[in-house]
Scaffold this motif. Sequence first.
Motif, mmCIF file in Angstrom:
data_model
loop_
_atom_site.group_PDB
_atom_site.id
_atom_site.type_symbol
_atom_site.label_atom_id
_atom_site.label_comp_id
_atom_site.label_asym_id
_atom_site.label_seq_id
_atom_site.Cartn_x
_atom_site.Cartn_y
_atom_site.Cartn_z
ATOM 1 N N LYS A 121 0.866 -1.285 0.100
ATOM 2 C CA LYS A 121 -0.055 0.105 -0.109
ATOM 3 C C LYS A 121 1.008 1.094 0.161
ATOM 4 O O LYS A 121 1.860 1.244 0.644
ATOM 5 C CB LYS A 121 -0.783 -0.111 1.245
ATOM 6 C CG LYS A 121 -2.006 -0.975 1.357
ATOM 7 C CD LYS A 121 -2.882 -1.023 2.359
ATOM 8 C CE LYS A 121 -3.995 -1.791 2.325
ATOM 9 N NZ LYS A 121 -5.110 -1.827 3.512
ATOM 10 N N SER A 122 0.299 2.229 -0.863
ATOM 11 C CA SER A 122 1.128 3.510 -0.743
ATOM 12 C C SER A 122 0.750 4.440 0.285
ATOM 13 O O SER A 122 -0.344 4.508 0.778
ATOM 14 C CB SER A 122 0.755 4.347 -2.086
ATOM 15 O OG SER A 122 1.207 3.673 -3.093
ATOM 16 N N HIS A 123 1.854 5.176 0.941
ATOM 17 C CA HIS A 123 1.664 5.931 2.061
ATOM 18 C C HIS A 123 2.283 7.282 1.765
ATOM 19 O O HIS A 123 3.402 7.359 1.253
ATOM 20 C CB HIS A 123 2.187 5.585 3.322
ATOM 21 C CG HIS A 123 1.684 4.035 3.737
ATOM 22 N ND1 HIS A 123 0.279 3.997 4.667
ATOM 23 C CD2 HIS A 123 1.791 2.852 3.358
ATOM 24 C CE1 HIS A 123 -0.115 2.740 4.784
ATOM 25 N NE2 HIS A 123 0.751 1.990 4.245
ATOM 26 N N PHE A 124 1.748 8.424 2.170
ATOM 27 C CA PHE A 124 2.401 9.540 1.890
ATOM 28 C C PHE A 124 2.250 10.193 3.392
ATOM 29 O O PHE A 124 1.671 10.711 3.966
ATOM 30 C CB PHE A 124 1.433 10.639 1.145
ATOM 31 C CG PHE A 124 1.987 11.917 0.838
ATOM 32 C CD1 PHE A 124 2.929 12.250 -0.322
ATOM 33 C CD2 PHE A 124 1.513 13.122 1.329
ATOM 34 C CE1 PHE A 124 3.591 13.474 -0.440
ATOM 35 C CE2 PHE A 124 1.961 14.348 1.383
ATOM 36 C CZ PHE A 124 3.120 14.393 0.208
ATOM 37 N N GLY A 125 3.538 11.001 3.693
ATOM 38 C CA GLY A 125 3.886 11.945 4.765
ATOM 39 C C GLY A 125 5.367 11.527 5.207
ATOM 40 O O GLY A 125 6.309 11.890 4.618
ATOM 41 N N TYR A 126 5.445 11.281 6.556
ATOM 42 C CA TYR A 126 6.637 11.330 7.508
ATOM 43 C C TYR A 126 6.963 9.884 8.212
ATOM 44 O O TYR A 126 6.024 9.158 8.107
ATOM 45 C CB TYR A 126 6.610 12.613 8.201
ATOM 46 C CG TYR A 126 6.711 13.849 7.617
ATOM 47 C CD1 TYR A 126 7.830 14.533 6.948
ATOM 48 C CD2 TYR A 126 5.447 14.452 7.266
ATOM 49 C CE1 TYR A 126 7.635 15.631 6.254
ATOM 50 C CE2 TYR A 126 5.116 15.588 6.396
ATOM 51 C CZ TYR A 126 6.496 16.248 6.162
ATOM 52 O OH TYR A 126 6.519 17.364 5.629
ATOM 53 N N LYS A 127 8.027 9.799 8.863
ATOM 54 C CA LYS A 127 8.412 8.606 9.533
ATOM 55 C C LYS A 127 8.822 9.223 10.806
ATOM 56 O O LYS A 127 9.832 10.011 11.172
ATOM 57 C CB LYS A 127 9.344 7.975 8.756
ATOM 58 C CG LYS A 127 9.658 6.446 9.425
ATOM 59 C CD LYS A 127 10.549 5.674 8.551
ATOM 60 C CE LYS A 127 9.722 5.107 7.447
ATOM 61 N NZ LYS A 127 10.270 3.927 6.671
ATOM 62 N N LEU A 128 8.512 8.496 11.950
ATOM 63 C CA LEU A 128 8.979 8.860 13.452
ATOM 64 C C LEU A 128 9.622 7.427 13.819
ATOM 65 O O LEU A 128 9.207 6.249 13.910
ATOM 66 C CB LEU A 128 7.685 8.923 14.155
ATOM 67 C CG LEU A 128 8.304 9.267 15.837
ATOM 68 C CD1 LEU A 128 8.957 10.344 16.027
ATOM 69 C CD2 LEU A 128 6.739 9.434 16.498
ATOM 70 N N SER A 129 10.968 7.550 14.204
ATOM 71 C CA SER A 129 11.572 6.457 14.634
ATOM 72 C C SER A 129 11.856 6.671 15.937
ATOM 73 O O SER A 129 12.159 7.682 16.445
ATOM 74 C CB SER A 129 13.165 6.129 13.916
ATOM 75 O OG SER A 129 12.882 5.853 12.582
ATOM 76 N N ILE A 130 11.734 5.745 16.954
ATOM 77 C CA ILE A 130 11.849 5.720 18.330
ATOM 78 C C ILE A 130 12.850 4.691 19.037
ATOM 79 O O ILE A 130 12.897 3.533 18.492
ATOM 80 C CB ILE A 130 10.452 5.803 19.038
ATOM 81 C CG1 ILE A 130 9.723 4.539 18.864
ATOM 82 C CG2 ILE A 130 9.514 6.851 18.371
ATOM 83 C CD1 ILE A 130 8.537 4.457 19.451
ATOM 84 N N ASN A 131 13.202 4.999 20.199
ATOM 85 C CA ASN A 131 13.944 3.977 20.851
ATOM 86 C C ASN A 131 12.989 3.924 22.227
ATOM 87 O O ASN A 131 12.855 5.105 22.938
ATOM 88 C CB ASN A 131 15.109 4.365 21.159
ATOM 89 C CG ASN A 131 16.026 3.337 22.164
ATOM 90 O OD1 ASN A 131 15.664 3.182 23.247
ATOM 91 N ND2 ASN A 131 17.295 3.279 21.573
ATOM 92 N N VAL A 132 12.417 2.826 22.664
ATOM 93 C CA VAL A 132 11.919 2.608 23.694
ATOM 94 C C VAL A 132 12.536 1.830 24.860
ATOM 95 O O VAL A 132 13.081 0.573 24.394
ATOM 96 C CB VAL A 132 10.600 2.086 23.462
ATOM 97 C CG1 VAL A 132 9.660 1.626 24.821
ATOM 98 C CG2 VAL A 132 9.593 2.964 22.396
ATOM 99 N N ASP A 133 12.543 1.979 26.028
ATOM 100 C CA ASP A 133 13.246 1.021 27.114
ATOM 101 C C ASP A 133 12.195 -0.258 27.309
ATOM 102 O O ASP A 133 10.862 0.108 27.430
ATOM 103 C CB ASP A 133 13.611 1.689 28.244
ATOM 104 C CG ASP A 133 12.462 2.091 29.192
ATOM 105 O OD1 ASP A 133 12.360 1.856 30.129
ATOM 106 O OD2 ASP A 133 11.737 3.101 28.822
ATOM 107 N N ALA A 134 12.601 -1.472 27.290
ATOM 108 C CA ALA A 134 11.876 -2.535 27.549
ATOM 109 C C ALA A 134 11.083 -2.606 28.771
ATOM 110 O O ALA A 134 10.134 -3.278 28.910
ATOM 111 C CB ALA A 134 12.874 -3.759 27.179
ATOM 112 N N LYS A 135 11.537 -2.249 29.768
ATOM 113 C CA LYS A 135 10.772 -1.935 31.111
ATOM 114 C C LYS A 135 9.609 -1.164 31.299
ATOM 115 O O LYS A 135 8.657 -1.481 31.425
ATOM 116 C CB LYS A 135 11.989 -1.955 32.238
ATOM 117 C CG LYS A 135 11.301 -2.216 33.562
ATOM 118 C CD LYS A 135 12.376 -1.983 34.619
ATOM 119 C CE LYS A 135 11.577 -2.239 36.114
ATOM 120 N NZ LYS A 135 11.260 -3.583 36.345
#
Length: 345
Positions: free
Chosen positions: A196-210
């Motif tokens: 599927k095609s998507h238009f916009g932006y990307k948010l990359s995150i780092n989450v702590d596992a606990k």
Amino acid sequence: MKKRSAIKDDLFASEHHREKIDRTGDPLAEIEQHINFSALAAEVDSIAPRVDSTQGGRPPYPTETMVRILVLKRLYNLSDEQMEYQLLDRMSYQRFCGLTQAINIPDRTTIWHFENRIGEAGAQALFDGVSAQLFKQGFIARGGQIIDATLVPAPKQHNRRSDKEMLDQKAMPIDWKPVKRRQKDTDASWTKKYGKSHFGYKLSINVDAKYKVIRRFQCDTAKEHDSQHFEAVLDRYNTSQDIYADRGYPSTEREGWLKEHGYRNHIQRKGHRQKPLSECQQRRNKRIAKTRARVEHVFASIDQMGGKLIRTVGQARANFAMTMMAACYNLKRLVSFQRAGIKAF
């Protein structure tokens, strides 16, 4: 004879309504109880000081009031116009922002100008301020880190083929007038995911596992591959050396770098048409998925805040919106810890 009705008129009806809201449980009152908004306002003022009004002119609204409005706007993903209307209409919003007795409510233009004034740096200050309050309560990054990215949709652009070709070359069509240029998002991009095609932006995150708290993040356009932001969001302050990621992140160079720096690699393997995964690799992926899936809870929670759609034009405003996403998610996370009585240690 007048028919009887369950509706009763009372001069103090608004007071009764407030009391019932309190008894039912106002989520905004809960946020106010556990979040130090004056500290967040001080963080913003240190980045973008208020205008000096001692020489005359209309004084600005208090920074704390505007910060509360920005939090409301992001928690429910409201436009500036809707934010103005809700401030006029909703009792709980007025009480949360300290505007119950005010006759002048910040309008859409005021909100827009405040966002412009503080910019990306101000949104980052809010994120850092919430992170500081989490740290003060002892919720440091623990249990390893999980890295992933999500697409953030933006309003689709409808351009002619000739215009698209020029935009791909980083040029602006000559026949676009200034008014039209301001309405065209030339920074957002197209990408495909699961066909599927998507238009916009990307948010990359780092989450702590606990604690499932966003520790670091990176904003970009949708076409950038998830793996491009791996190093940018890596958290070197997590108490564990475990790193989890999905099948979009593995590479020989990255695995070597992680091993060299003492990290434990929990990045899922990716099979290929000519070289499918072995049973051992499939079991490893399944074992990693149990922990890695916790980052999907974060994206789901952000999606529940009125959705991830942003109503902005340009990378700078998109970065502001995505930074507020991360800040408000962490804010809600801290409130949930306090409500549940969860202690860091």
